[in-house]
Scaffold this motif. Structure first.
Motif, mmCIF file in Angstrom:
data_model
loop_
_atom_site.group_PDB
_atom_site.id
_atom_site.type_symbol
_atom_site.label_atom_id
_atom_site.label_comp_id
_atom_site.label_asym_id
_atom_site.label_seq_id
_atom_site.Cartn_x
_atom_site.Cartn_y
_atom_site.Cartn_z
ATOM 1 N N GLY A 256 0.772 -1.157 -0.009
ATOM 2 C CA GLY A 256 -0.084 -0.063 -0.013
ATOM 3 C C GLY A 256 0.745 1.302 0.037
ATOM 4 O O GLY A 256 0.503 2.304 -0.796
ATOM 5 N N SER A 257 1.901 1.127 0.753
ATOM 6 C CA SER A 257 2.781 2.510 0.890
ATOM 7 C C SER A 257 3.473 2.530 -0.468
ATOM 8 O O SER A 257 3.604 3.733 -1.033
ATOM 9 C CB SER A 257 3.897 2.116 1.840
ATOM 10 O OG SER A 257 3.149 2.402 3.152
ATOM 11 N N SER A 260 1.043 3.937 -3.177
ATOM 12 C CA SER A 260 0.733 5.254 -2.746
ATOM 13 C C SER A 260 1.771 6.356 -2.811
ATOM 14 O O SER A 260 1.666 7.545 -3.337
ATOM 15 C CB SER A 260 0.536 5.414 -0.999
ATOM 16 O OG SER A 260 -0.789 4.660 -0.777
ATOM 17 N N GLU A 261 3.019 5.929 -2.590
ATOM 18 C CA GLU A 261 4.167 6.775 -2.942
ATOM 19 C C GLU A 261 4.384 7.027 -4.295
ATOM 20 O O GLU A 261 4.584 8.413 -4.857
ATOM 21 C CB GLU A 261 5.511 5.904 -2.312
ATOM 22 C CG GLU A 261 5.496 5.886 -0.684
ATOM 23 C CD GLU A 261 6.476 4.968 -0.479
ATOM 24 O OE1 GLU A 261 7.330 4.388 -1.345
ATOM 25 O OE2 GLU A 261 6.546 4.625 0.762
ATOM 26 N N SER A 264 1.429 9.183 -5.796
ATOM 27 C CA SER A 264 1.428 10.768 -5.127
ATOM 28 C C SER A 264 2.009 11.788 -5.956
ATOM 29 O O SER A 264 1.926 12.859 -6.215
ATOM 30 C CB SER A 264 1.820 10.737 -3.863
ATOM 31 O OG SER A 264 3.320 10.403 -3.695
ATOM 32 N N LYS A 270 -6.958 8.192 -5.021
ATOM 33 C CA LYS A 270 -7.284 7.731 -3.384
ATOM 34 C C LYS A 270 -6.804 6.199 -3.523
ATOM 35 O O LYS A 270 -7.150 5.618 -4.492
ATOM 36 C CB LYS A 270 -8.881 7.690 -3.617
ATOM 37 C CG LYS A 270 -9.229 7.152 -2.204
ATOM 38 C CD LYS A 270 -10.642 7.218 -2.024
ATOM 39 C CE LYS A 270 -11.432 8.292 -1.382
ATOM 40 N NZ LYS A 270 -12.918 7.922 -1.076
ATOM 41 N N VAL A 271 -5.984 6.000 -2.500
ATOM 42 C CA VAL A 271 -5.806 4.692 -2.225
ATOM 43 C C VAL A 271 -5.969 4.308 -0.838
ATOM 44 O O VAL A 271 -5.696 4.897 0.168
ATOM 45 C CB VAL A 271 -4.197 4.542 -2.112
ATOM 46 C CG1 VAL A 271 -3.848 3.068 -2.109
ATOM 47 C CG2 VAL A 271 -3.589 4.914 -3.533
ATOM 48 N N LYS A 273 -5.944 1.235 2.083
ATOM 49 C CA LYS A 273 -5.437 0.158 2.172
ATOM 50 C C LYS A 273 -5.908 -0.864 3.228
ATOM 51 O O LYS A 273 -6.462 -0.375 4.321
ATOM 52 C CB LYS A 273 -4.022 0.648 2.920
ATOM 53 C CG LYS A 273 -3.088 1.561 2.155
ATOM 54 C CD LYS A 273 -2.123 2.078 2.950
ATOM 55 C CE LYS A 273 -1.015 3.008 2.168
ATOM 56 N NZ LYS A 273 -2.100 4.462 2.128
#
Length: 308
Positions: A256-257, A260-261, A264, A270-271, A273
């Motif tokens: 998830g990170s 998202s990274e 972004s 929108k993410v 987790k």
């Protein structure tokens, strides 16, 4: 549905590889029965080394053998290999870019009764941050074998995260795994679930259930956490309303990170987790713990409905 543990497939793949490549050497830290490197040991006892309960030595010895031209697979439980031997992985394997495959089993909370001390929910984060480390997380037994073969061909450090429990077999032998390529298992245009490991099967279940309600879900199996397949993730971000990530790992520093990274910076999306939220595991059966920590198709369905 047929179930098979990824660690079982790992043991079989090593034994097959050993016949094809005499430079394959396998190391274990006194857990070969559990990690299934015992399958390789039975075939090639002279190329299997038990270093004992000494994880730093496991990695140091693997690094030494790699400097002699060997392709080394080193295994123990994920919490010990990624955690206890972290400094050796960083400095003796990754820093000199040695050909060592760090291949632990018993990752995640589905380890079950061994409890929180043995349930690695941080290992993807730890390995992702090491420069040059390839991080792989198979969805089933077939993908595990393909990953082991791909790792053996790749020259450099690779982390392969495997589990204890049987998981549904999702692929057939024609499945083509490539490092750095995510696999879109189901097309959809409302929402995307990007899943890894045993959560891929849950994602497929959720997608099937939501289809009955007229919700179209794309399912992506992210077998390579690093390097992330940005092209496939970006396409999903542009073509669906939002992304749900699903992993048997902490939501801090995992899949998830990573997604998202990436998004972004290139295409803010929108993410949501689904994973473990800043908690340790505990003792219980694997099935009970997956339910308790909401690593289920039901949780994915509720998250999607709440956010559509």
């Amino acid at each position: 549905m047929i179930k098979k543990a990824t660690r079982e497939a790992y043991g079989e793949a090593l034994a097959e590889l050993g016949k094809l490549n005499k430079d394959i050497v396998v190391l274990d830290a006194d857990l070969s029965g559990s990690t299934k490197t015992s399958v390789f040991k039975k075939e090639f006892p002279e190329r299997h080394i038990n270093v004992g309960i000494a994880e730093a030595d496991l990695i140091g010895t693997a690094a030494g053998l790699a400097t002699c031209g060997k392709t080394v697979f080193a295994s123990t439980f994920a919490v010990f290999e990624a955690g206890r031997a972290y400094e050796q992985i960083r400095n003796t394997v990754a820093y000199p870019k040695l050909n060592v495959k760090i291949a632990p089993t018993h990752a995640g909370i589905s380890v079950g009764e061994d409890g929180g001390s043995h349930q690695s929910i941080e290992d993807i984060a730890l390995m992702r941050v090491i420069p040059g480390m390839i991080v792989l997380s198979p969805a089933d037994a077939v993908e595990t074998k393909k990953m082991v073969y791909a790792a053996a061909e790749y020259d450099g450090p690779v982390y392969i995260r495997m589990g204890r429990s049987g998981v549904p077999v999702l692929f057939d032998e024609n499945y083509d795994f490539q490092i750095g390529v995510a696999n879109t298992m189901k097309e959809g245009n409302d929402v995307t679930i990007a899943a890894t490991g045993l959560m891929v099967a849950e994602a497929l279940k959720a997608a099937e259930a939501l289809k009955e309600e007229g919700i179209s879900v794309r399912v992506i199996n992210v077998g390579t956490i690093k390097p992330l397949d940005g092209e496939t993730i970006l396409k999903a971000a542009k073509e669906t309303k939002f992304i749900v990530t699903a992993e048997e790992h902490s939501v801090i520093g995992g899949l998830g990170s990573a997604i998202s990274e990436f998004l972004s910076e290139v295409y803010p999306t929108k993410v949501k987790k689904v994973g473990i939220y800043d908690k340790f595991g505990q003792s219980g059966t694997g099935a009970e713990l997956l339910e308790k920590y909401e690593l289920t198709a039901g949780k994915l369905i509720s998250v999607i409905k709440e956010n559509l």
